[in-house]
Design a protein around this motif. Structure first.
Motif, PDB file in Angstrom:
ATOM      1  N   HIS A 178     127.851  65.711  34.265  1.00 33.64           N
ATOM      2  CA  HIS A 178     127.144  64.793  33.037  1.00 33.64           C
ATOM      3  C   HIS A 178     125.755  66.180  33.219  1.00 33.64           C
ATOM      4  O   HIS A 178     125.424  66.878  32.386  1.00 33.64           O
ATOM      5  CB  HIS A 178     127.002  63.792  32.746  1.00 33.64           C
ATOM      6  CG  HIS A 178     127.954  62.854  32.536  1.00 33.64           C
ATOM      7  ND1 HIS A 178     127.582  62.409  31.756  1.00 33.64           N
ATOM      8  CD2 HIS A 178     127.748  61.541  33.306  1.00 33.64           C
ATOM      9  CE1 HIS A 178     128.914  61.350  31.840  1.00 33.64           C
ATOM     10  NE2 HIS A 178     128.981  60.651  32.157  1.00 33.64           N
ATOM     11  N   ARG A 179     125.241  66.196  34.824  1.00 28.53           N
ATOM     12  CA  ARG A 179     124.540  67.235  34.588  1.00 28.53           C
ATOM     13  C   ARG A 179     124.990  68.775  33.859  1.00 28.53           C
ATOM     14  O   ARG A 179     124.052  69.177  33.528  1.00 28.53           O
ATOM     15  CB  ARG A 179     124.028  67.447  36.150  1.00 28.53           C
ATOM     16  CG  ARG A 179     122.734  68.628  36.581  1.00 28.53           C
ATOM     17  CD  ARG A 179     122.630  68.141  38.308  1.00 28.53           C
ATOM     18  NE  ARG A 179     122.216  66.931  38.554  1.00 28.53           N
ATOM     19  CZ  ARG A 179     123.655  66.243  40.036  1.00 28.53           C
ATOM     20  NH1 ARG A 179     124.043  67.377  40.143  1.00 28.53           N
ATOM     21  NH2 ARG A 179     123.554  66.184  40.602  1.00 28.53           N
ATOM     22  N   VAL A 180     125.328  68.947  34.919  1.00 26.94           N
ATOM     23  CA  VAL A 180     126.558  70.645  34.070  1.00 26.94           C
ATOM     24  C   VAL A 180     127.000  70.548  32.769  1.00 26.94           C
ATOM     25  O   VAL A 180     126.594  71.927  32.399  1.00 26.94           O
ATOM     26  CB  VAL A 180     127.501  70.596  35.420  1.00 26.94           C
ATOM     27  CG1 VAL A 180     128.379  72.181  34.510  1.00 26.94           C
ATOM     28  CG2 VAL A 180     127.207  70.804  36.241  1.00 26.94           C
ATOM     29  N   THR A 181     127.510  69.422  32.847  1.00 24.32           N
ATOM     30  CA  THR A 181     128.156  69.350  31.079  1.00 24.32           C
ATOM     31  C   THR A 181     126.420  69.786  30.054  1.00 24.32           C
ATOM     32  O   THR A 181     126.830  70.346  29.642  1.00 24.32           O
ATOM     33  CB  THR A 181     128.423  68.095  30.935  1.00 24.32           C
ATOM     34  OG1 THR A 181     130.065  67.939  30.788  1.00 24.32           O
ATOM     35  CG2 THR A 181     128.959  68.484  29.209  1.00 24.32           C
ATOM     36  N   ASN A 182     125.457  68.776  30.156  1.00 26.05           N
ATOM     37  CA  ASN A 182     123.642  68.807  30.098  1.00 26.05           C
ATOM     38  C   ASN A 182     123.807  70.713  29.954  1.00 26.05           C
ATOM     39  O   ASN A 182     123.313  71.302  28.707  1.00 26.05           O
ATOM     40  CB  ASN A 182     122.862  68.328  29.548  1.00 26.05           C
ATOM     41  CG  ASN A 182     124.086  67.094  29.538  1.00 26.05           C
ATOM     42  OD1 ASN A 182     124.582  66.707  28.324  1.00 26.05           O
ATOM     43  ND2 ASN A 182     123.543  66.001  30.451  1.00 26.05           N
ATOM     44  N   ALA A 183     123.798  71.198  31.564  1.00 19.75           N
ATOM     45  CA  ALA A 183     123.368  72.405  31.268  1.00 19.75           C
ATOM     46  C   ALA A 183     124.053  73.908  30.669  1.00 19.75           C
ATOM     47  O   ALA A 183     123.821  74.332  29.924  1.00 19.75           O
ATOM     48  CB  ALA A 183     123.499  71.922  32.605  1.00 19.75           C
ATOM     49  N   ILE A 184     125.197  73.061  30.582  1.00 17.24           N
ATOM     50  CA  ILE A 184     125.744  74.352  29.289  1.00 17.24           C
ATOM     51  C   ILE A 184     125.520  74.096  27.723  1.00 17.24           C
ATOM     52  O   ILE A 184     125.835  75.240  27.819  1.00 17.24           O
ATOM     53  CB  ILE A 184     127.721  73.876  29.847  1.00 17.24           C
ATOM     54  CG1 ILE A 184     127.781  74.473  31.296  1.00 17.24           C
ATOM     55  CG2 ILE A 184     128.481  74.989  29.246  1.00 17.24           C
ATOM     56  CD1 ILE A 184     129.123  73.943  32.015  1.00 17.24           C
ATOM     57  N   ALA A 185     125.653  73.224  27.950  1.00 25.93           N
ATOM     58  CA  ALA A 185     125.266  72.453  25.882  1.00 25.93           C
ATOM     59  C   ALA A 185     124.221  73.495  25.654  1.00 25.93           C
ATOM     60  O   ALA A 185     123.827  73.388  24.538  1.00 25.93           O
ATOM     61  CB  ALA A 185     125.796  70.549  25.891  1.00 25.93           C
ATOM     62  N   ARG A 186     123.512  72.833  26.603  1.00 25.90           N
ATOM     63  CA  ARG A 186     122.337  73.799  26.713  1.00 25.90           C
ATOM     64  C   ARG A 186     121.578  75.378  25.916  1.00 25.90           C
ATOM     65  O   ARG A 186     120.775  75.803  25.444  1.00 25.90           O
ATOM     66  CB  ARG A 186     120.643  73.630  27.411  1.00 25.90           C
ATOM     67  CG  ARG A 186     120.345  71.972  26.895  1.00 25.90           C
ATOM     68  CD  ARG A 186     119.302  71.886  27.795  1.00 25.90           C
ATOM     69  NE  ARG A 186     119.708  71.074  29.600  1.00 25.90           N
ATOM     70  CZ  ARG A 186     119.268  70.484  30.201  1.00 25.90           C
ATOM     71  NH1 ARG A 186     119.891  68.939  29.085  1.00 25.90           N
ATOM     72  NH2 ARG A 186     119.513  70.296  30.890  1.00 25.90           N
ATOM     73  N   LEU A 187     122.706  76.082  26.519  1.00 25.77           N
ATOM     74  CA  LEU A 187     123.394  77.353  25.857  1.00 25.77           C
ATOM     75  C   LEU A 187     124.219  77.399  24.493  1.00 25.77           C
ATOM     76  O   LEU A 187     123.992  78.654  24.537  1.00 25.77           O
ATOM     77  CB  LEU A 187     124.316  77.538  26.951  1.00 25.77           C
ATOM     78  CG  LEU A 187     123.630  77.774  28.715  1.00 25.77           C
ATOM     79  CD1 LEU A 187     124.991  78.116  29.793  1.00 25.77           C
ATOM     80  CD2 LEU A 187     122.709  78.679  28.790  1.00 25.77           C
TER      81      LEU A 187
END
Length: 362
Positions: free
Chosen positions: A112-121
């Motif tokens: 969830h942490r990495v997914t949210n970080a990528i989605a913010r791109l």
């Protein structure tokens, strides 16, 4: 012992027993897959090339890094590869955790942490052409496919499979095919990149409803793109900026219009095929029980797809979309397209394209 003292003693004894019987903490080996695998094996397991992974890691490393390196902190690279492995398999969290040498709880937090970080791109990698130079460049690229003029995007919808979220609203996510899904609207360019995505509607919502409530419709109707066109299938109403195929083409110019339309709009079909084969979790279905955990995965995989396209990653080995998918091959041979309604007779733009442009090509 007094009564109070006896109670304290028993509580301390029980606490001591729990501490004594606690399972010892084990630090598992965390493989360095980035160095261990060559480019081919790495791409098969994580669905992205090392070049693309490096680009993504550069973008999100500061956001997912631990503040300290104490207590055997999981490195940003291992966090990213764990998340990509989850996208590539759609497996249970325990399987992904064992593959990466972490606990199930840690894998859940990391994904969830990495997914949210990528989605913010998303604003950086999913962009619809707005400037005049960008619009002109996209029109030329689409024109090179099948000589359809002024196209800046092809639009369609795809259902991303999920598990039932339960509760009173669960049935809203059941689509017309009978399974639970998120209905996703996407627009692509000629390079098979996703330039606009709407991933927030339940599977039972009609495609036209999503488009009517989308930002891109407001921009087109506000004249943002002047005389540019979108291409869609026969399930939509024809608008001055939205071209759909003809139901029963009669003249040679109408047949040429249909053929050009089909070959140009085939790009969005290919995008969905490549996107879902690169990240099988989109086709197999997410097991998360909250919608706010699923939607970022859809956006994050769209961002990763665009990064892979720009980095020149090869198509998935099992991708069948290099040719026109069924039923398009039969449609081109038979000359007719299944549309819900033939509502084209009142559209001036359609008449201009058929009678002036496509007629002149004969």
């Amino acid at each position: 012992f007094s009564t109070r003292g006896l109670v304290r003693f028993l509580k301390r004894s029980e606490k001591y027993k729990k501490i004594k019987n606690r399972r010892p903490k084990k630090i598992r080996r965390r493989p360095s897959y980035f160095e261990e695998f060559d480019n081919i094996d790495f791409r098969v397991r994580f669905r992205l090339s090392k070049k693309s992974v490096t680009i993504v890691l550069t973008e999100i490393e500061q956001e997912i890094s631990h503040k300290t390196e104490q207590n055997h902190a999981i490195s940003p690279m291992n966090q990213l590869l764990l998340t990509l492995r989850f996208y590539a398999t759609g497996n249970h969290l325990l399987s992904v955790a064992d593959f990466s040498g972490v606990s199930k709880t840690s894998s859940h937090r990391i994904i969830h942490r990495v997914t949210n970080a990528i989605a913010r791109l998303r604003p950086r990698y999913i962009k619809f052409p707005m400037l005049a130079e960008e619009i002109k460049r996209e029109q030329i690229k689409f024109f090179d496919i099948a000589r359809f003029p002024r196209v800046i995007g092809c639009i369609d919808y795809t259902h991303i499979k999920i598990q039932s979220f339960g509760g009173n609203d669960a049935e809203y996510f059941r689509n017309r095919k009978g399974y639970f899904s998120i209905n996703v609207q996407a627009i692509c360019n000629a390079n098979l990149e996703i330039t606009d995505i709407v991933a927030r509607w339940q599977g039972s919502v009609h495609d036209a409803t999503i488009f009517n409530n989308s930002r891109i419709r407001s921009l087109f109707e506000g004249g943002m793109f002047e005389n540019s066109l979108l291409l869609g299938d026969g399930g939509y109403s024809v608008r001055p900026y939205f071209m759909t195929p003809l139901q029963n083409p009669r003249t040679r110019a109408e047949q040429l219009y249909n053929e050009s339309h089909i070959r140009t709009r085939n790009t969005i079909e290919r995008v969905f095929g490549i996107w879902k084969r690169r990240f099988p979790i989109l086709a197999l279905g997410s097991r998360f029980q909250k919608v706010d955990k699923v939607l970022p995965i859809i956006v994050a995989t769209a961002v990763l797809h665009n990064i892979a396209r720009r980095a020149g990653d090869p198509l998935p080995a099992d991708d069948p979309t290099l040719q026109l998918p069924a039923p398009w091959e039969d449609i081109l041979q038979n000359g007719s397209i299944p549309c819900r309604n033939d509502r084209l007779n009142n559209n001036n733009m359609w008449h201009v394209l058929i009678n002036d442009y496509f007629q002149s090509l004969l």
